[in-house]
Scaffold this active site. Structure first.
Site, PDB file in Angstrom:
ATOM      1  N   SER A 242       0.836  -1.190   0.000  1.00 25.00           N
ATOM      2  CA  SER A 242       0.000   0.000   0.000  1.00 25.00           C
ATOM      3  C   SER A 242       0.874   1.244   0.000  1.00 25.00           C
ATOM      4  CB  SER A 242      -0.918   0.023   1.226  1.00 25.00           C
ATOM      5  OG  SER A 242      -0.169   0.246   2.405  1.00 25.00           O
ATOM      6  N   LYS A 243       0.231   2.389  -0.243  1.00 25.87           N
ATOM      7  CA  LYS A 243       0.953   3.656  -0.217  1.00 25.87           C
ATOM      8  C   LYS A 243       1.517   3.925   1.172  1.00 25.87           C
ATOM      9  CE  LYS A 243      -1.871   5.716  -3.867  1.00 25.87           C
ATOM     10  NZ  LYS A 243      -2.841   6.777  -4.207  1.00 25.87           N
ATOM     11  N   ARG A 244       0.849   3.414   2.188  1.00 25.38           N
ATOM     12  CA  ARG A 244       1.325   3.617   3.558  1.00 25.38           C
ATOM     13  C   ARG A 244       2.673   2.948   3.783  1.00 25.38           C
ATOM     14  NH1 ARG A 244      -4.080   2.415   4.412  1.00 25.38           N
ATOM     15  NH2 ARG A 244      -3.570   0.289   4.998  1.00 25.38           N
ATOM     16  N   GLY A 246       5.044   3.197   1.811  1.00 21.02           N
ATOM     17  CA  GLY A 246       6.030   3.978   1.078  1.00 21.02           C
ATOM     18  C   GLY A 246       6.250   3.496  -0.334  1.00 21.02           C
TER      19      GLY A 246
END
Length: 309
Positions: A242-244, A246
């Site tokens: 996920s974008k979380r 990075g």
């Protein structure tokens, strides 16, 4: 031509996530390996989030990756238009053929419903089914779902069955703000564009029976597409990337000077289409790594290795 018509249908609501880029690569590979027609369709039905600049960027990024398409918003084709925002008349015509009713339930009220279905979502109890709506609220449009089980055999996930009326309830076909629901739009588009094969992420598996139920109601003569729900992309820890975490988007990699051949190789390694030592690949080179009979038959799921991009 083989008669195969596959599509990739991204939503231009932000930069292209690597998981979506891998799905695009697999959808392209599935069609090209079988000599079919590859369609690019823009699912911008959510006018509150879709942006033209995101569409332009994702088309640029996919071409940079080495993908091409035979029909689409930028190349035309006999089955257009290829943007959902330009297809509202087709959705309205389909809606007029279904047994529907207005619903004024709010999102807060729907979130408060108990989760009783196998999909982990609340089952709509039919609050507005008999015309008991709140006149002071905007109305969504729900389909009065006919009873009966829907089943299909996914090319990767096997048999899948669901009783929509019992496990989902009457679902929304048009939102209260006027936006067309994905469930209706995707069915109309796939039928209109004569799509035979759908490759998409495994997170959409549970929505497929709804779409097949709608397909039967709207286009009983149209053969249902063959579905392949591919694994979600995994990060280094084995969880969904996920974008979380990075994870960079495809555009960020391109702008940073990454090699598209290295990106393709990393995506291919993450589904077992390339061995660990292969660090550069063009999409066309993957055509020799798969069987034309079933190009996606032996996919695996491994953490994405971004080292050396």
């Amino acid at each position: 031509m083989s008669g195969v018509r596959g599509r990739y249908a991204p939503s231009p609501t932000g930069p292209l996530h690597l998981g979506n880029a891998r799905t695009a690569l697999l959808a392209w590979l599935d069609v090209r390996a079988r000599g079919g027609v590859f369609v690019m369709r823009i699912e911008d039905v959510d006018f509150t989030r879709a942006r033209p600049e995101y569409e332009a960027q994702l088309l640029l990024d996919l071409r940079w990756l080495g993908l091409d398409w035979d029909e689409g918003p930028d190349v035309g084709g006999a089955f257009g238009p290829y943007r959902q925002s330009e297809r509202g008349d087709r959705y309205a015509a389909a809606l007029a053929r279904l047994d529907v009713y207005p619903c004024t339930c709010t999102r807060r009220e729907l979130r408060a419903l108990p989760v009783t279905s196998m999909t982990g979502e609340p089952v709509y109890p039919g609050t507005c089914r008999n015309g008991q709506t709140n006149p002071g609220r905007s109305s969504a449009i729900r389909w009065r779902v006919p009873p009966g089980s829907v089943g299909f055999v996914d090319r990767l996930c096997g048999e899948h069955h669901q009783d929509i009326a019992r496990d989902v309830g009457d679902f929304v076909l048009r939102r209260g703000d006027g936006a067309w629901a994905y469930q209706l739009a995707v069915v109309v588009d796939d039928a209109d564009m004569a799509i035979t094969d759908v490759v998409r992420g495994a997170d959409l598996l549970d929505s497929t029976p709804r779409q097949l139920h709608l397909l039967r109601a709207l286009y009983p003569e149209f053969p249902a597409p063959r579905f392949a729900h591919v694994p979600l992309i995994l990060g280094a820890g084995g969880a969904k990337l996920s974008k979380r975490d990075g994870a960079p988007d495809l555009g960020a990699l391109r702008e940073a000077g990454a090699s598209p051949a290295r990106v393709v190789a990393a995506l291919a390694r993450s589904v077992g289409l390339a061995p660990p030592e292969v660090r550069e690949l063009r999409p066309s080179e993957l055509l020799t790594a798969v069987s034309p009979a079933d190009p996606l038959a032996h996919l695996t799921s491994r953490p994405l290795d971004l080292d050396g991009l």
